[in-house]
Motif scaffolding. Structure first.
Motif, PDB file in Angstrom:
ATOM      1  N   LYS A  89      21.274 -44.648   8.366  1.00 56.74           N
ATOM      2  CA  LYS A  89      21.424 -46.065   8.096  1.00 56.74           C
ATOM      3  C   LYS A  89      20.528 -46.929   7.517  1.00 56.74           C
ATOM      4  CE  LYS A  89      23.370 -49.974  11.027  1.00 56.74           C
ATOM      5  NZ  LYS A  89      22.362 -50.434  10.779  1.00 56.74           N
ATOM      6  N   GLU A  90      19.105 -46.358   7.946  1.00 59.26           N
ATOM      7  CA  GLU A  90      18.000 -47.310   7.479  1.00 59.26           C
ATOM      8  C   GLU A  90      16.759 -46.400   7.281  1.00 59.26           C
ATOM      9  OE1 GLU A  90      16.667 -48.680  11.756  1.00 59.26           O
ATOM     10  OE2 GLU A  90      18.142 -49.548  10.887  1.00 59.26           O
ATOM     11  N   ARG A  91      15.801 -46.995   6.459  1.00 60.33           N
ATOM     12  CA  ARG A  91      14.776 -46.314   6.277  1.00 60.33           C
ATOM     13  C   ARG A  91      13.934 -46.029   7.891  1.00 60.33           C
ATOM     14  NH1 ARG A  91      13.926 -51.342   4.775  1.00 60.33           N
ATOM     15  NH2 ARG A  91      14.253 -50.846   2.627  1.00 60.33           N
ATOM     16  N   GLN A 155       0.164 -38.511  -2.381  1.00 60.67           N
ATOM     17  CA  GLN A 155       0.037 -39.263  -3.737  1.00 60.67           C
ATOM     18  C   GLN A 155       0.570 -40.899  -3.312  1.00 60.67           C
ATOM     19  OE1 GLN A 155       2.033 -37.401  -6.739  1.00 60.67           O
ATOM     20  NE2 GLN A 155       0.555 -35.355  -6.736  1.00 60.67           N
ATOM     21  N   ASP A 156       1.807 -40.882  -2.572  1.00 57.25           N
ATOM     22  CA  ASP A 156       2.362 -42.283  -2.378  1.00 57.25           C
ATOM     23  C   ASP A 156       1.243 -42.953  -1.394  1.00 57.25           C
ATOM     24  OD1 ASP A 156       4.640 -41.628  -3.679  1.00 57.25           O
ATOM     25  OD2 ASP A 156       5.585 -40.837  -1.793  1.00 57.25           O
ATOM     26  N   TRP A 157       0.823 -42.372  -0.473  1.00 59.74           N
ATOM     27  CA  TRP A 157      -0.217 -42.973   0.328  1.00 59.74           C
ATOM     28  C   TRP A 157      -1.416 -43.466  -0.450  1.00 59.74           C
ATOM     29  CZ3 TRP A 157      -5.489 -42.471   1.751  1.00 59.74           C
ATOM     30  CH2 TRP A 157      -5.731 -43.038   2.873  1.00 59.74           C
ATOM     31  N   LEU A 178       7.375 -42.650  -4.117  1.00 58.82           N
ATOM     32  CA  LEU A 178       8.640 -41.791  -4.137  1.00 58.82           C
ATOM     33  C   LEU A 178       9.005 -41.482  -2.545  1.00 58.82           C
ATOM     34  CD1 LEU A 178       6.836 -38.980  -6.521  1.00 58.82           C
ATOM     35  CD2 LEU A 178       8.731 -40.959  -6.779  1.00 58.82           C
ATOM     36  N   TYR A 179       8.500 -40.857  -1.593  1.00 53.66           N
ATOM     37  CA  TYR A 179       8.969 -40.651  -0.270  1.00 53.66           C
ATOM     38  C   TYR A 179       8.580 -41.526   0.575  1.00 53.66           C
ATOM     39  CZ  TYR A 179       9.777 -36.016  -2.596  1.00 53.66           C
ATOM     40  OH  TYR A 179      10.276 -35.032  -3.133  1.00 53.66           O
ATOM     41  N   LEU A 180       7.145 -41.931   0.668  1.00 57.93           N
ATOM     42  CA  LEU A 180       6.558 -42.976   1.607  1.00 57.93           C
ATOM     43  C   LEU A 180       6.676 -44.278   0.927  1.00 57.93           C
ATOM     44  CD1 LEU A 180       5.286 -42.885   4.365  1.00 57.93           C
ATOM     45  CD2 LEU A 180       2.930 -42.737   3.085  1.00 57.93           C
ATOM     46  N   GLY A 181       7.552 -45.052   1.353  1.00 51.93           N
ATOM     47  CA  GLY A 181       7.388 -46.726   0.994  1.00 51.93           C
ATOM     48  C   GLY A 181       6.669 -47.390   1.895  1.00 51.93           C
ATOM     49  N   ALA A 206       4.923 -51.827   6.465  1.00 53.09           N
ATOM     50  CA  ALA A 206       4.878 -50.761   7.371  1.00 53.09           C
ATOM     51  C   ALA A 206       5.111 -49.537   6.290  1.00 53.09           C
ATOM     52  CB  ALA A 206       5.821 -50.890   8.265  1.00 53.09           C
ATOM     53  N   PHE A 207       4.445 -48.376   6.618  1.00 54.28           N
ATOM     54  CA  PHE A 207       4.824 -47.241   6.170  1.00 54.28           C
ATOM     55  C   PHE A 207       6.158 -46.776   6.442  1.00 54.28           C
ATOM     56  CE2 PHE A 207       0.156 -46.701   6.466  1.00 54.28           C
ATOM     57  CZ  PHE A 207      -0.273 -46.448   4.980  1.00 54.28           C
ATOM     58  N   SER A 208       7.098 -46.255   5.739  1.00 48.16           N
ATOM     59  CA  SER A 208       8.370 -45.692   5.986  1.00 48.16           C
ATOM     60  C   SER A 208       8.855 -44.581   5.093  1.00 48.16           C
ATOM     61  CB  SER A 208       9.355 -46.958   5.892  1.00 48.16           C
ATOM     62  OG  SER A 208       9.594 -47.397   4.389  1.00 48.16           O
ATOM     63  N   LEU A 209       9.517 -43.822   5.670  1.00 50.14           N
ATOM     64  CA  LEU A 209      10.309 -42.661   4.944  1.00 50.14           C
ATOM     65  C   LEU A 209      11.446 -43.391   4.409  1.00 50.14           C
ATOM     66  CD1 LEU A 209       9.611 -39.478   7.238  1.00 50.14           C
ATOM     67  CD2 LEU A 209       8.695 -40.231   4.862  1.00 50.14           C
ATOM     68  N   LYS A 210      11.756 -43.190   3.093  1.00 46.97           N
ATOM     69  CA  LYS A 210      12.989 -43.833   2.479  1.00 46.97           C
ATOM     70  C   LYS A 210      14.151 -43.167   2.765  1.00 46.97           C
ATOM     71  CE  LYS A 210      10.455 -45.096  -1.601  1.00 46.97           C
ATOM     72  NZ  LYS A 210      10.282 -45.346  -3.088  1.00 46.97           N
ATOM     73  N   PRO A 211      15.358 -43.902   3.109  1.00 47.75           N
ATOM     74  CA  PRO A 211      16.611 -43.443   3.419  1.00 47.75           C
ATOM     75  C   PRO A 211      16.768 -42.100   2.560  1.00 47.75           C
ATOM     76  CG  PRO A 211      16.854 -45.735   3.335  1.00 47.75           C
ATOM     77  CD  PRO A 211      15.542 -45.422   2.660  1.00 47.75           C
ATOM     78  N   SER A 212      16.752 -42.188   1.460  1.00 44.19           N
ATOM     79  CA  SER A 212      17.185 -40.930   0.360  1.00 44.19           C
ATOM     80  C   SER A 212      16.381 -39.599   1.050  1.00 44.19           C
ATOM     81  CB  SER A 212      16.659 -41.060  -0.940  1.00 44.19           C
ATOM     82  OG  SER A 212      15.355 -41.609  -1.059  1.00 44.19           O
ATOM     83  N   TYR A 213      15.023 -39.836   1.342  1.00 44.43           N
ATOM     84  CA  TYR A 213      14.440 -38.746   1.961  1.00 44.43           C
ATOM     85  C   TYR A 213      14.937 -38.283   3.379  1.00 44.43           C
ATOM     86  CZ  TYR A 213      10.328 -35.725   3.485  1.00 44.43           C
ATOM     87  OH  TYR A 213       9.771 -34.458   3.939  1.00 44.43           O
TER      88      TYR A 213
END
Length: 456
Positions: A89-91, A155-157, A178-181, A206-213
């Motif tokens: 539903k969300e990241r 790499q995202d971090w 890519l994965y870590l937003g 905030a650090f977050s994992l994207k919904p797609s991940y």
């Protein structure tokens, strides 16, 4: 003496206790759940209730994981049903970014890695208008990032770190990674925080994992469950990784992808098709999509694992002889009634523009023959999102509310974004707040703007 019905120092014991939740709601699992809990407040959210009343510890903001002895961080996150499929539903938020301290951190000893290396994920099915006590918990699992995913997350971090070190925290966008937003995190969109390397204040993020991940975790988890528990529509197309080996060898994701296309640059589309034994004709609707997959070393129907996890939007771009893209770039059609109720920070348009795009670019000659010119990853710069896209969004809302939905912002009115019809034909209409029916429309990126952005 610890009286909890599990060993907080043992991951297996924590998981076994957590797995009792699957198939149950909080009301069913907790006989003495206090009736006066405000689930809508920060202190009374679903995860907080789970921590306090099921796992038996007080919620906190300490830098170490929730189960510090076991190194496990608990995260409760909602699911929703979309076309019979369970999706995020969300990241998933993994902690605030402290601009003042991250500048001196290194990945291996970062506060992010310390807290989030081992996650206990509790997925519950959110139901509109239902009491949160009755949300059914569908998935419980321990999640350690696969080595190839962790390499991309690193790499995202490091991209987020570099932005803060360069004084660009105010320009951060979820599309940068890519994965870590780096998602915005404030109840007030006007809130700003100081950053150490620039006088320009930045939005709290905030650090977050994207919904797609998160969706890849959900699909994998459901595939492990008994068939009777799934109730899910499964996409039959295989998912294949295209960059794991190169990334683990030290290349960036972008470099790894560019390397796949390099041997074909300068070849016509038909020459590429012949070399790769693609037997569909150039006029077929999926011709360029098939060529893209085949150049990446995949079969025509394979899904690209990294692109799926990162929700990367793949676009084929054909350039006219003068170098301008042949077409503008469209986004999904909007609903007039819903759009006027959106705020900018939660708008669909901002969500679309915060994504990362991957352009496969073909140059057309005078005869219209396409030759592969290159590839490009791109995210709309923050300054353009706020200046141009937001202006188009605000003006579109304004005109719809004034019953002028027939006259929404044209390409000549905005440097980057405009609105125009996006329906099957003139009979494809939607209601406006005034009750009139107006042809379906969508936001579009101007081709001239895209050309300037990609330096084409």
């Amino acid at each position: 003496m610890d009286q909890r019905p599990y060993d907080p120092a043992d991951r297996r014991s924590i998981l076994a206790y957590a797995e009792r939740l699957v198939g149950n709601s909080l009301r069913e699992i907790l006989d003495e759940l206090p009736p006066a809990i405000d689930f809508s407040s920060h202190k009374g959210g679903f995860g907080t209730v789970l921590e306090r009343h099921y796992f038996g510890y007080e919620p906190n903001s300490r830098p170490e994981p929730d189960f510090a002895e076991a190194g496990v961080e608990l995260k409760a996150t909602p699911l929703k049903t979309v076309r019979k499929r369970l999706v995020a539903k969300e990241r998933l938020v993994l902690g605030m970014i402290d601009y003042m301290t991250i500048v001196s951190e290194e990945w291996e000893r970062s506060s992010f890695l310390k807290k989030n290396s081992h996650l206990l994920l509790v997925f519950y099915l959110h139901e509109a208008n239902a009491d949160p006590r009755d949300f059914v918990i569908r998935i419980v699992r321990l999640w350690d990032f696969p080595v190839e995913d962790l390499a991309i997350i690193r790499q995202d971090w490091e991209k987020i770190l570099a932005a803060v070190q360069e004084g660009r925290a105010h320009e951060l966008s979820e599309g940068d990674t890519l994965y870590l937003g780096a998602c915005t995190k404030s109840s007030d969109s006007s809130t700003r925080r100081a950053q150490p390397c620039s006088p320009e204040p930045a939005k709290p993020r905030a650090f977050s994992l994207k919904p797609s991940y998160m969706n890849t975790i959900i699909d994998d988890s459901l595939a492990r469950q008994e068939a009777s528990l799934r109730e899910i529509v499964v996409d039959p197309r295989p998912v294949r990784s295209v960059a794991t080996t190169d990334i683990l060898a030290g290349k960036s994701f972008e470099e790894a992808i560019a390397d796949r296309f390099e041997p074909f640059i300068g070849m016509t589309a038909d020459e590429i098709a012949a070399r790769l034994n693609v037997r569909i004709k150039g006029r077929a609707k999926n011709y360029y999509a098939v060529l893209t997959n085949r150049m990446l070393g995949l079969d025509a129907k394979d899904r690209i694992a990294e692109f799926e996890k990162a929700d990367i939007q793949v676009k084929t771009m054909r350039l006219l002889p003068n170098g301008r893209p042949k077409e503008d770039i469209s986004f999904p059609a909007f609903n007039y009634l819903e759009l006027v109720e959106e705020d900018w920070e939660g708008s669909d348009l901002l969500s679309h523009l915060s994504k990362r795009f991957f352009f496969v670019i073909y140059q057309l000659d005078a005869a219209g023959v396409p030759t592969l010119a290159g590839t490009r990853f791109w995210t709309m710069p923050y300054r353009d999102v706020e200046a141009h896209a937001r202006a188009c969004f605000d003006e579109t809302q304004h005109r719809i509310r004034e019953d002028r939905a027939d006259y929404l912002p044209k390409k000549s009115e905005n440097l980057a974004v405009h609105v125009r019809p996006h329906g099957r034909d003139s009979s494809d209409v939607l209601p406006t707040p005034s009750g009139r029916l107006v042809c379906r429309k969508s936001f579009w990126l101007n081709s001239s703007y895209v050309k300037s952005q990609l330096a084409l």
